[in-house]
Design an enzyme around this catalytic site. Structure first.
Site, PDB file in Angstrom:
ATOM      1  N   LYS A  53      34.183  32.404  51.007  1.00  0.00           N
ATOM      2  CA  LYS A  53      35.499  32.966  50.687  1.00  0.00           C
ATOM      3  C   LYS A  53      35.393  33.810  49.415  1.00  0.00           C
ATOM      4  O   LYS A  53      34.386  33.767  48.703  1.00  0.00           O
ATOM      5  CB  LYS A  53      36.511  31.841  50.496  1.00  0.00           C
ATOM      6  CG  LYS A  53      36.179  30.892  49.344  1.00  0.00           C
ATOM      7  CD  LYS A  53      37.174  29.762  49.237  1.00  0.00           C
ATOM      8  CE  LYS A  53      36.830  28.853  48.060  1.00  0.00           C
ATOM      9  NZ  LYS A  53      37.805  27.756  47.891  1.00  0.00           N
ATOM     10  N   ARG A 169      47.590  19.522  47.662  1.00  0.00           N
ATOM     11  CA  ARG A 169      47.638  20.956  47.921  1.00  0.00           C
ATOM     12  C   ARG A 169      47.990  21.134  49.398  1.00  0.00           C
ATOM     13  O   ARG A 169      49.069  20.754  49.820  1.00  0.00           O
ATOM     14  CB  ARG A 169      46.299  21.604  47.535  1.00  0.00           C
ATOM     15  CG  ARG A 169      46.367  23.099  47.330  1.00  0.00           C
ATOM     16  CD  ARG A 169      45.103  23.640  46.678  1.00  0.00           C
ATOM     17  NE  ARG A 169      43.928  23.486  47.527  1.00  0.00           N
ATOM     18  CZ  ARG A 169      42.707  23.904  47.190  1.00  0.00           C
ATOM     19  NH1 ARG A 169      42.508  24.480  46.006  1.00  0.00           N
ATOM     20  NH2 ARG A 169      41.691  23.745  48.002  1.00  0.00           N
ATOM     21  N   TYR A 290      37.875  44.464  16.833  1.00  0.00           N
ATOM     22  CA  TYR A 290      39.303  44.279  16.597  1.00  0.00           C
ATOM     23  C   TYR A 290      39.583  43.091  15.699  1.00  0.00           C
ATOM     24  O   TYR A 290      38.955  42.037  15.807  1.00  0.00           O
ATOM     25  CB  TYR A 290      40.032  44.073  17.932  1.00  0.00           C
ATOM     26  CG  TYR A 290      40.180  45.343  18.736  1.00  0.00           C
ATOM     27  CD1 TYR A 290      40.930  46.410  18.256  1.00  0.00           C
ATOM     28  CD2 TYR A 290      39.565  45.472  19.981  1.00  0.00           C
ATOM     29  CE1 TYR A 290      41.065  47.585  18.991  1.00  0.00           C
ATOM     30  CE2 TYR A 290      39.698  46.632  20.729  1.00  0.00           C
ATOM     31  CZ  TYR A 290      40.453  47.685  20.228  1.00  0.00           C
ATOM     32  OH  TYR A 290      40.581  48.838  20.951  1.00  0.00           O
ATOM     33  N   MET A 338      37.875  46.160  25.864  1.00  0.00           N
ATOM     34  CA  MET A 338      38.050  46.493  27.272  1.00  0.00           C
ATOM     35  C   MET A 338      36.756  46.972  27.906  1.00  0.00           C
ATOM     36  O   MET A 338      36.451  46.630  29.055  1.00  0.00           O
ATOM     37  CB  MET A 338      39.122  47.579  27.427  1.00  0.00           C
ATOM     38  CG  MET A 338      39.428  47.931  28.873  1.00  0.00           C
ATOM     39  SD  MET A 338      40.675  49.208  29.046  1.00  0.00           S
ATOM     40  CE  MET A 338      42.142  48.326  28.507  1.00  0.00           C
TER      41      MET A 338
END
Length: 393
Positions: A53, A169, A290, A338
């Site tokens: 999957k 689930r 950053y 990024m």
């Protein structure tokens, strides 16, 4: 001068994403086969649904399925499977996917093995396609059950009934499952299955409780049974049944909360790499990236890797995160951007622009990098973006 744009240009759709990024994802198909052989050996005779999957956990579902199929099913081969020296222990008995679309992609690529669709049909018309392509639907909801009960081919579809033994689930309760299996509704029940919630926790008795609940599902029918996922295969012999469903272990990752047992080895299938695009000598006290969250403790070389959270590198890596340059583990420093992140090159002072940085693979475990991000390997493998290359040797 013409200023016409195609619809794809206007909508921001350009070349294939893999051709525009710097990450290379190498998938070792021989390692994949060795891992399946290990799953088969540990399963005590169970047949194997290779779980592919989510595009085979980021490895490419079609390529992975063909790698785990008899070579006769590959379009580049014409000889019968018996003449290919393909060891049967590394050939899947079937495949498990989540959606009808995933199953159709496999069948249309030439896969002939059984395909189990774990979420079954998402609408009533999907049952017709499942019948046409001989997929094995998992029925986990009353609405799905009603669709199949009314379907003209309900007596031909090899349906599996999913039992919720404690995952909380998808699936029917054990009592509901017993009632459905005892009813004369025309549905051809081929098998029953369940899924474990805590099998990765090897000291947690909850898995044994789930096994007991599943074994309490009884039927006068002769049904196939499936319990074990990767953690079940590796740590819970009581979960052995007719079919196992190994997933993450096929790709070389350990799902357990402890090391693998003696004599059990899993081989890394995916190696993700990106190049160094800059190497700079930074002065003591210089902030990196950053928020200047990391500062150089001394004059030191700093490398910048052409991958970031846009490519699937977690932004939330902590100070234990390491990547590998020339086989040497190097700390990730500063915040992931990024399109890039910085690494400490003091242990590899000769590194230069263009050198490959292994994000994870044989030298640098994806499990370790995932831990540094407070997540699991599954998330990194399914999130990474880049150009895929396949090795089959």
């Amino acid at each position: 001068m013409s200023h016409e744009f195609s619809v794809s240009r206007e909508l921001g759709q350009g070349p294939d994403d893999a051709s525009t990024r710097s990450v290379t994802i190498t998938v070792n198909l021989q390692a994949l086969r060795r891992n399946l052989a290990t799953a088969r050996r540990l399963s005590g005779g169970s047949r194997q649904f290779a779980t592919i999957k989510a595009d085979a956990y980021g490895h490419g579902a079609v390529a992975v399925a063909h790698a785990l199929s008899p070579r006769a099913s590959r379009r580049q081969y014409s000889e019968p499977a018996s003449l290919t020296n393909e060891p049967t222990e590394s050939v899947a008995d079937g495949f498990a996917v989540v959606t009808l679309g995933e199953a159709l992609e496999l069948r249309q690529s030439g896969i002939r093995q059984s395909i189990l669709v774990l979420q079954g049909p998402q609408n009533e018309s999907a049952a017709t396609q499942m019948s046409r392509h001989q997929f094995w639907p998992v029925i986990h909801d009353r609405q799905q059950y009603d669709w199949f009960r009314r379907h003209p081919d309900c007596g031909e579809l090899r349906s599996w009934l999913k039992v919720d033994t404690g995952m909380g689930r998808l699936g029917f309760s054990p009592d509901e499952a017993n009632r459905l299996l005892a009813s004369d509704d025309g549905v051809f029940w081929y098998g029953v299955m369940t899924h474990f919630a805590c099998a990765d926790e090897t000291d947690n008795p909850y898995t044994e409780q789930q096994v007991d609940r599943f074994n309490g599902v009884q039927s006068a029918l002769s049904l196939q049974r499936s319990m074990a996922n990767s953690a079940g295969v590796l740590a819970w012999p009581a979960s052995r049944a007719d079919w196992a469903r190994p997933g993450i272990m096929l790709y070389g990752c350990n799902p357990l909360d402890r090391d693998l047992g003696e004599g059990v080895t899993l081989h890394a299938v995916m190696t993700a790499e990106a190049p160094l695009i800059s190497v700079k000598l930074m002065k003591q006290g210089t902030g990196i990236g950053y928020a200047q969250a990391w500062r150089c403790p001394q004059d030191m070389p700093v490398g910048y890797v052409a991958a970031g959270y846009r490519d699937g590198i977690p932004r939330v890596l902590d100070d234990t995160a390491r990547v590998s340059v020339a086989g040497v583990k190097c700390p990730v420093i500063g915040r992931v951007s990024m399109d890039s992140f910085a690494i400490d090159l003091r242990q590899v002072p000769d590194a230069k622009v263009g050198d490959a940085v292994e994000l994870w693979g044989e030298n640098n475990s994806v499990d370790e990098l995932a831990s540094a991000a407070g997540t699991i390997s599954y998330e990194l493998l399914t999130s990474i973006r880049g150009k895929r290359v396949y090795l089959d040797r």
